[in-house]
Design a protein around this motif. Structure first.
Motif, short mmCIF file in Angstrom:
data_model
loop_
_atom_site.label_atom_id
_atom_site.label_comp_id
_atom_site.label_asym_id
_atom_site.label_seq_id
_atom_site.Cartn_x
_atom_site.Cartn_y
_atom_site.Cartn_z
N ALA A 1 0.84 -1.21 0.00
CA ALA A 1 0.00 0.00 0.00
C ALA A 1 0.87 1.25 0.00
CB ALA A 1 -0.95 0.00 1.19
N VAL A 2 1.94 1.26 0.79
CA VAL A 2 2.85 2.40 0.82
C VAL A 2 3.51 2.59 -0.54
CG1 VAL A 2 5.03 3.26 1.81
CG2 VAL A 2 3.24 2.36 3.31
N ILE A 3 3.92 1.48 -1.15
CA ILE A 3 4.52 1.58 -2.49
C ILE A 3 3.53 2.19 -3.46
CG2 ILE A 3 5.31 0.22 -4.48
CD1 ILE A 3 6.66 -1.67 -2.49
N LEU A 4 2.30 1.68 -3.46
CA LEU A 4 1.31 2.13 -4.43
C LEU A 4 0.85 3.56 -4.20
CD1 LEU A 4 -0.54 1.42 -6.81
CD2 LEU A 4 -2.20 0.57 -5.14
N PHE A 5 0.57 3.91 -2.96
CA PHE A 5 -0.04 5.21 -2.69
C PHE A 5 0.94 6.32 -2.32
CE2 PHE A 5 -3.56 2.22 -1.74
CZ PHE A 5 -4.39 2.62 -2.78
N VAL A 6 2.20 5.97 -2.00
CA VAL A 6 3.18 7.00 -1.63
C VAL A 6 4.35 7.02 -2.61
CG1 VAL A 6 4.75 7.83 0.16
CG2 VAL A 6 2.53 6.86 0.80
N LEU A 7 5.06 5.89 -2.72
CA LEU A 7 6.28 5.89 -3.51
C LEU A 7 6.04 6.08 -5.01
CD1 LEU A 7 8.41 3.16 -1.72
CD2 LEU A 7 8.55 5.63 -1.52
N VAL A 8 5.03 5.44 -5.55
CA VAL A 8 4.76 5.57 -6.99
C VAL A 8 4.42 7.02 -7.35
CG1 VAL A 8 3.24 4.89 -8.89
CG2 VAL A 8 4.22 3.15 -7.40
N PRO A 9 3.49 7.67 -6.65
CA PRO A 9 3.21 9.08 -7.00
C PRO A 9 4.42 10.00 -6.83
CG PRO A 9 1.43 8.19 -5.67
CD PRO A 9 2.53 7.18 -5.65
N VAL A 10 5.20 9.78 -5.78
CA VAL A 10 6.39 10.61 -5.57
C VAL A 10 7.38 10.39 -6.71
CG1 VAL A 10 8.41 10.94 -4.08
CG2 VAL A 10 6.13 10.80 -3.07
N ALA A 11 7.62 9.13 -7.05
CA ALA A 11 8.56 8.82 -8.13
C ALA A 11 8.06 9.38 -9.46
CB ALA A 11 8.77 7.31 -8.24
N GLN A 12 6.77 9.27 -9.72
CA GLN A 12 6.21 9.82 -10.97
C GLN A 12 6.43 11.32 -11.04
OE1 GLN A 12 5.94 7.03 -12.76
NE2 GLN A 12 4.02 7.71 -13.62
N ARG A 13 6.23 11.99 -9.94
CA ARG A 13 6.38 13.45 -9.89
C ARG A 13 7.84 13.85 -10.08
NH1 ARG A 13 4.44 18.12 -11.06
NH2 ARG A 13 4.72 19.71 -9.50
N LEU A 14 8.74 13.15 -9.41
CA LEU A 14 10.16 13.50 -9.47
C LEU A 14 10.77 13.23 -10.84
CD1 LEU A 14 11.51 12.27 -6.02
CD2 LEU A 14 11.12 14.62 -6.75
N ARG A 15 10.36 12.14 -11.47
CA ARG A 15 11.00 11.78 -12.72
C ARG A 15 10.43 12.51 -13.93
NH1 ARG A 15 8.87 8.03 -16.04
NH2 ARG A 15 6.95 7.04 -15.38
N GLY A 16 9.24 13.07 -13.80
CA GLY A 16 8.64 13.79 -14.91
C GLY A 16 8.44 12.89 -16.11
N GLU A 17 9.01 13.29 -17.23
CA GLU A 17 8.87 12.53 -18.48
C GLU A 17 10.02 11.54 -18.69
OE1 GLU A 17 6.28 12.78 -20.72
OE2 GLU A 17 5.33 14.01 -19.18
N LEU A 18 10.93 11.46 -17.75
CA LEU A 18 12.11 10.62 -17.91
C LEU A 18 11.93 9.26 -17.26
CD1 LEU A 18 14.81 13.29 -17.04
CD2 LEU A 18 14.12 12.53 -19.31
N GLY A 19 12.61 8.27 -17.79
CA GLY A 19 12.75 6.99 -17.12
C GLY A 19 11.59 6.03 -17.22
N ASP A 20 10.77 6.12 -18.26
CA ASP A 20 9.65 5.18 -18.39
C ASP A 20 10.12 3.73 -18.43
OD1 ASP A 20 7.78 7.19 -18.38
OD2 ASP A 20 7.59 7.28 -20.56
N PHE A 21 11.20 3.48 -19.15
CA PHE A 21 11.73 2.12 -19.26
C PHE A 21 12.14 1.59 -17.89
CE2 PHE A 21 15.50 -0.63 -19.65
CZ PHE A 21 14.91 -1.71 -20.27
N PHE A 22 12.89 2.40 -17.14
CA PHE A 22 13.34 1.97 -15.82
C PHE A 22 12.17 1.77 -14.87
CE2 PHE A 22 17.28 3.84 -17.46
CZ PHE A 22 18.18 2.83 -17.14
N ALA A 23 11.20 2.67 -14.90
CA ALA A 23 10.02 2.54 -14.04
C ALA A 23 9.25 1.27 -14.38
CB ALA A 23 9.13 3.77 -14.18
N GLY A 24 9.09 0.99 -15.65
CA GLY A 24 8.40 -0.24 -16.06
C GLY A 24 9.14 -1.48 -15.62
N CYS A 25 10.45 -1.45 -15.72
CA CYS A 25 11.25 -2.60 -15.27
C CYS A 25 11.08 -2.83 -13.77
CB CYS A 25 12.73 -2.39 -15.61
SG CYS A 25 13.12 -2.65 -17.34
#
Length: 138
Positions: free
Chosen positions: A6-30
């Motif tokens: 739940a923490v990963i889904l509701f906290v870390l994913v949104p934070v990571a999405q915000r910080l990375r912007g348009e970069l790193g889709d491949f790494f995030a998917g992996c």
């Protein structure tokens, strides 16, 4: 375990999405690929409750757990660097110097507990498969 996801889904994913912007889709998917081993890890807990660790299902699930865990959580990181290197014309060893430093630091923080947990899974598997067969009376 539920809180962790739940923490990963509701906290870390949104934070990571915000910080990375348009970069790193491949790494995030992996990184999301790492969750492919979770059903096998979770299923391995079920037979423990009624003391059914000796069953074929438990042993087959153990092999699937080790395999998916290794491929999806350990081998994933060198694959990401290799794949990025192929795309950019770099060797695997050059990749960490061509991506943002915080990406390599984040990957190091992500893989460290995976290696530790994999070592625990291997230790448990070796005990399970090295255990002498139970003696039957009669």
């Amino acid at each position: 375990m539920i809180t962790h996801h739940a923490v990963i889904l509701f906290v870390l994913v949104p934070v990571a999405q915000r910080l990375r912007g348009e970069l790193g889709d491949f790494f995030a998917g992996c990184i999301f690929t790492a969750e492919l081993s979770t059903p096998f890890v979770s299923l391995g807990r079920v037979p423990i409750q009624p003391k059914q660790q000796h069953t074929l299902l438990y042993k087959v699930n153990g092999i699937l757990t080790l395999t998916t865990f290794f491929v999806c959580r350990i081998r994933l990181f060198p694959f990401m660097y290799w794949s990025y290197g192929q795309q950019q014309g770099l060797s695997v060893l050059q990749v960490p110097f061509h991506i943002p430093f915080y990406c390599s630091v984040a990957n190091a923080f992500l893989i460290a507990p995976q290696i530790y947990e994999f070592s625990l899974l291997c230790k448990k598997a070796s005990q399970l498969f090295d255990a002498p067969p139970a003696k039957k009376d009669g």
